[in-house]
Design an enzyme around this catalytic site. Structure first.
Site, PDB file in Angstrom:
ATOM      1  N   GLU A  80      46.615  42.898   9.682  1.00 42.33           N
ATOM      2  CA  GLU A  80      45.464  41.920   8.763  1.00 42.33           C
ATOM      3  C   GLU A  80      47.372  41.146   7.929  1.00 42.33           C
ATOM      4  O   GLU A  80      48.097  41.745   7.756  1.00 42.33           O
ATOM      5  CB  GLU A  80      45.064  42.363   7.571  1.00 42.33           C
ATOM      6  N   ASP A  81      46.771  39.762   7.791  1.00 43.99           N
ATOM      7  CA  ASP A  81      48.305  39.705   7.024  1.00 43.99           C
ATOM      8  C   ASP A  81      48.467  39.923   5.953  1.00 43.99           C
ATOM      9  O   ASP A  81      49.075  40.189   4.813  1.00 43.99           O
ATOM     10  CB  ASP A  81      47.414  37.269   6.872  1.00 43.99           C
TER      11      ASP A  81
ATOM     12  N   PHE B 181      48.252  33.709  -5.981  1.00 48.75           N
ATOM     13  CA  PHE B 181      48.351  33.086  -4.393  1.00 48.75           C
ATOM     14  C   PHE B 181      49.749  32.662  -3.352  1.00 48.75           C
ATOM     15  O   PHE B 181      50.228  31.988  -3.969  1.00 48.75           O
ATOM     16  CB  PHE B 181      47.138  31.472  -4.637  1.00 48.75           C
TER      17      PHE B 181
ATOM     18  N   ARG C 260      50.483  27.726   7.203  1.00 49.44           N
ATOM     19  CA  ARG C 260      51.747  28.478   7.643  1.00 49.44           C
ATOM     20  C   ARG C 260      51.944  29.183   8.275  1.00 49.44           C
ATOM     21  O   ARG C 260      52.291  30.020   8.789  1.00 49.44           O
ATOM     22  CB  ARG C 260      50.136  28.756   9.165  1.00 49.44           C
TER      23      ARG C 260
ATOM     24  N   ASP D 122      43.392  41.858  -0.390  1.00 50.75           N
ATOM     25  CA  ASP D 122      42.837  40.631  -1.610  1.00 50.75           C
ATOM     26  C   ASP D 122      41.840  42.111  -1.938  1.00 50.75           C
ATOM     27  O   ASP D 122      42.530  43.411  -3.066  1.00 50.75           O
ATOM     28  CB  ASP D 122      43.127  39.729  -1.787  1.00 50.75           C
TER      29      ASP D 122
HETATM   30  P1  IMP Z   1      39.340  40.025   0.669  1.00 51.55           P
HETATM   31  O1  IMP Z   1      40.346  41.606   0.647  1.00 51.55           O
HETATM   32  O2  IMP Z   1      38.546  40.509   1.367  1.00 51.55           O
HETATM   33  O3  IMP Z   1      39.493  39.663  -0.332  1.00 51.55           O
HETATM   34  O4  IMP Z   1      39.955  38.856   1.821  1.00 51.55           O
HETATM   35  C1  IMP Z   1      41.432  39.107   2.271  1.00 51.55           C
HETATM   36  C2  IMP Z   1      41.475  37.359   2.745  1.00 51.55           C
HETATM   37  O5  IMP Z   1      41.631  36.517   2.320  1.00 51.55           O
HETATM   38  C3  IMP Z   1      42.603  37.166   3.712  1.00 51.55           C
HETATM   39  O6  IMP Z   1      42.457  37.995   4.840  1.00 51.55           O
HETATM   40  C4  IMP Z   1      43.249  36.027   3.211  1.00 51.55           C
HETATM   41  O7  IMP Z   1      42.630  35.176   4.610  1.00 51.55           O
HETATM   42  C5  IMP Z   1      42.568  35.522   1.597  1.00 51.55           C
HETATM   43  N1  IMP Z   1      43.550  35.345   1.437  1.00 51.55           N
HETATM   44  C6  IMP Z   1      43.279  36.664  -0.205  1.00 51.55           C
HETATM   45  N2  IMP Z   1      45.054  36.703  -0.995  1.00 51.55           N
HETATM   46  C7  IMP Z   1      45.649  35.013  -0.470  1.00 51.55           C
HETATM   47  C8  IMP Z   1      46.605  34.083  -0.816  1.00 51.55           C
HETATM   48  O8  IMP Z   1      47.044  34.924  -2.326  1.00 51.55           O
HETATM   49  N3  IMP Z   1      46.861  33.332  -0.222  1.00 51.55           N
HETATM   50  C9  IMP Z   1      46.107  33.151   1.181  1.00 51.55           C
HETATM   51  N4  IMP Z   1      45.066  33.429   1.734  1.00 51.55           N
HETATM   52  C10 IMP Z   1      44.531  35.074   0.772  1.00 51.55           C
HETATM   53 MG    MG Z   2      42.997  36.624   6.401  1.00 52.44          MG
END
Ligand code: IMP
Ligand code: MG
Length: 191
Positions: free
Chosen positions: A110-111, A164, A177, A114
């Protein structure tokens, strides 16, 4: 074909709305460390790297080239249902894996994690498919907004402040990206 004049383009990589958080050098040395660790941990296993599109494609491309093992890759794409700006934890599979993971050692790539809602739902879905093991590698760990506090990130590149960030696969409305580094967007309303 154009002759004589060339269109002047503003640099995307030195955009004044970006503040570098992790440089290209920081990233490549950290990813190399992760590769060494994963190579040792998965020796003799049947490793599949599962990349969650689109954000993790850059991390996957770098990480797979520093894991010195026999491995395969596969891709998934999911959309998270949002209630306004907040993730609800419901995910829809837009693109499923091409191959079965039964009996395989799966490392989800994963990237950023959050809230953790999307990934924990995805891990639930993959967990019912008979894999030998499922672990998680996330390039960034942003712990502050975490709702799924029980979510274990087995490998992560860097801890990220509650800001962010973009670049190295991560986007703001589809943009950025392609940055070779991670940057904080100073004014998100200007994206
Ligand atoms: P969560 O963990 O379900 O809240 O969602 C995670 C996803 O939200 C990641 O895979 C990203 O696509 C996006 N995301 C969360 N924080 C950031 C950020 O700081 N920059 C860009 N995308 C983010
Ligand atoms: Mg993502």
């Amino acid at each position: 074909m154009t002759t004589g004049t060339t269109q002047s383009a503003e640099s995307e990589f030195t955009n004044s709305n970006l503040e570098v958080l992790f440089s290209e050098d920081d990233i490549s040395s950290r990813v190399r460390e992760l590769g060494t660790q994963i190579t040792a941990d998965y020796a003799g296993k049947d490793l599949v790297l599962v990349s969650v599109l689109k954000g993790s494609c850059v991390f996957l491309a770098d990480l797979m080239r520093v894991i010195d093992l026999k491995l395969t890759i596969d891709f998934m794409s999911v959309s998270s249902y949002k209630d306004g700006m907040k993730s609800t934890g419901d995910v829809e599979i837009l693109k499923d894996l091409s191959n079965s993971i039964r009996g395989k050692d799966v490392l989800v790539v994963e990237d950023i994690i959050d809230t953790g809602l999307t990934l924990s739902r995805l891990l639930d879905i993959l967990g019912s498919r008979g894999a030998n093991s499922i672990k998680l590698a996330s390039f960034l760990d942003k712990p502050e907004p975490r709702i799924k506090t029980e979510l274990a990130i087995d490998y992560f590149g860097f801890e990220c402040p509650n800001k962010f960030v973009v670049g190295y696969g991560l986007d703001a409305a589809g943009r950025y990206r392609n940055l070779p580094f991670i940057a904080v967007v100073k004014d998100p309303s200007a994206v």
